[in-house]
Design a protein around this motif. Structure first.
Motif, short mmCIF file in Angstrom:
data_model
loop_
_atom_site.label_atom_id
_atom_site.label_comp_id
_atom_site.label_asym_id
_atom_site.label_seq_id
_atom_site.Cartn_x
_atom_site.Cartn_y
_atom_site.Cartn_z
N PRO A 11 -5.10 -0.01 6.46
CA PRO A 11 -5.90 -0.93 5.68
C PRO A 11 -6.74 -1.91 6.49
CG PRO A 11 -3.67 -1.74 5.73
CD PRO A 11 -3.69 -0.43 6.48
N GLU A 12 -6.54 -2.02 7.80
CA GLU A 12 -7.27 -3.04 8.53
C GLU A 12 -8.71 -2.68 8.87
OE1 GLU A 12 -4.97 -0.80 9.79
OE2 GLU A 12 -4.00 -1.98 11.33
N GLY A 13 -9.09 -1.42 8.75
CA GLY A 13 -10.46 -1.01 9.04
C GLY A 13 -10.76 -1.00 10.53
N THR A 14 -9.86 -0.45 11.31
CA THR A 14 -10.04 -0.36 12.76
C THR A 14 -10.78 0.93 13.08
OG1 THR A 14 -7.96 -1.55 13.09
CG2 THR A 14 -8.85 -0.35 14.98
N LEU B 216 6.32 13.30 15.06
CA LEU B 216 6.95 12.02 15.37
C LEU B 216 7.66 11.40 14.17
CD1 LEU B 216 4.18 10.45 17.63
CD2 LEU B 216 6.37 11.44 18.36
N GLY B 217 7.60 12.07 13.01
CA GLY B 217 8.24 11.54 11.81
C GLY B 217 7.51 10.35 11.21
N LEU B 218 6.22 10.24 11.48
CA LEU B 218 5.43 9.11 10.98
C LEU B 218 4.70 9.42 9.68
CD1 LEU B 218 3.78 7.97 14.35
CD2 LEU B 218 5.76 6.94 13.21
N ALA B 219 4.70 10.68 9.26
CA ALA B 219 3.91 11.10 8.09
C ALA B 219 4.66 10.85 6.79
CB ALA B 219 3.54 12.57 8.21
N GLY B 220 3.89 10.56 5.74
CA GLY B 220 4.47 10.48 4.41
C GLY B 220 4.26 9.15 3.74
N PRO B 221 4.63 9.05 2.47
CA PRO B 221 4.49 7.80 1.72
C PRO B 221 5.18 6.64 2.44
CG PRO B 221 5.04 9.59 0.25
CD PRO B 221 5.18 10.12 1.65
N GLY B 222 4.49 5.51 2.48
CA GLY B 222 5.02 4.34 3.17
C GLY B 222 4.80 4.39 4.66
N PRO C 150 0.84 -1.20 0.00
CA PRO C 150 0.00 0.00 0.00
C PRO C 150 0.87 1.25 0.00
CG PRO C 150 0.01 -1.01 2.17
CD PRO C 150 0.78 -1.93 1.26
N PHE C 151 0.33 2.33 -0.53
CA PHE C 151 1.08 3.60 -0.57
C PHE C 151 1.34 4.13 0.82
CE2 PHE C 151 1.59 8.20 -1.36
CZ PHE C 151 2.63 8.14 -2.27
N PHE C 152 0.38 3.93 1.74
CA PHE C 152 0.55 4.32 3.14
C PHE C 152 0.44 3.07 4.00
CE2 PHE C 152 -1.43 8.18 1.29
CZ PHE C 152 -0.38 9.06 1.52
N LYS C 153 1.26 3.00 5.03
CA LYS C 153 1.14 1.91 5.99
C LYS C 153 -0.21 2.01 6.69
CE LYS C 153 3.28 -0.27 9.97
NZ LYS C 153 4.41 -0.25 10.90
N TYR C 154 -0.56 3.24 7.11
CA TYR C 154 -1.86 3.50 7.72
C TYR C 154 -2.47 4.74 7.07
CZ TYR C 154 -0.37 0.39 11.49
OH TYR C 154 0.06 -0.68 12.22
N HIS C 155 -3.71 4.63 6.68
CA HIS C 155 -4.47 5.75 6.12
C HIS C 155 -5.63 5.99 7.09
CE1 HIS C 155 -5.49 7.75 2.01
NE2 HIS C 155 -5.61 8.59 3.02
N VAL C 156 -5.62 7.16 7.71
CA VAL C 156 -6.53 7.44 8.82
C VAL C 156 -7.53 8.51 8.40
CG1 VAL C 156 -6.63 8.14 11.24
CG2 VAL C 156 -4.60 6.94 10.38
#
Length: 107
Positions: A73-76, A44-50, A3-9
């Motif tokens: 992607p998990e739909g939490t 926290l440096g968590l933003a961005g592609p991947g 996926p393009f993002f690890k987490y998409h919120v």
């Protein structure tokens, strides 16, 4: 395929008029919480592609359980009250992959 993002919120920011048949997340400080989460993820440096992307959303149709945020992607599905809840979602789920059980909508 990765996926393009690890987490998409997605934060629901839907706003209904006062007296509407259903509650709305916007009336529960959702916009400020979305902005706070976005800022915190960047700090926290968590933003961005991947990594992580924090987005605004229209109605996610979980109004009675809101305010709502969903992590893909998990739909939490989470609900929250304040910045400390957002911190817990960011620190536990987005930074370390551990679901915050106490904030889950689907328990």
């Amino acid at each position: 395929m990765d996926p393009f993002f690890k987490y998409h919120v997605f934060f629901c920011l839907n706003k209904r008029a006062p007296g509407a048949d259903r509650p709305s997340c916007a009336n529960c400080n959702a916009e400020a919480m979305q902005e706070y989460a976005k800022k915190r993820v960047k700090q926290l440096g968590l933003a961005g592609p991947g990594k992580v992307r924090i987005n605004k959303s229209g109605c996610l149709d979980r109004c009675e359980q809101g305010p709502t945020v969903v992590v893909y992607p998990e739909g939490t599905w989470y609900t929250y009250i304040d910045e400390s809840d957002i911190d817990e979602i960011v620190d536990s789920h987005l930074a370390n992959g551990k679901i915050v059980e106490r904030l889950l909508i689907d328990r």
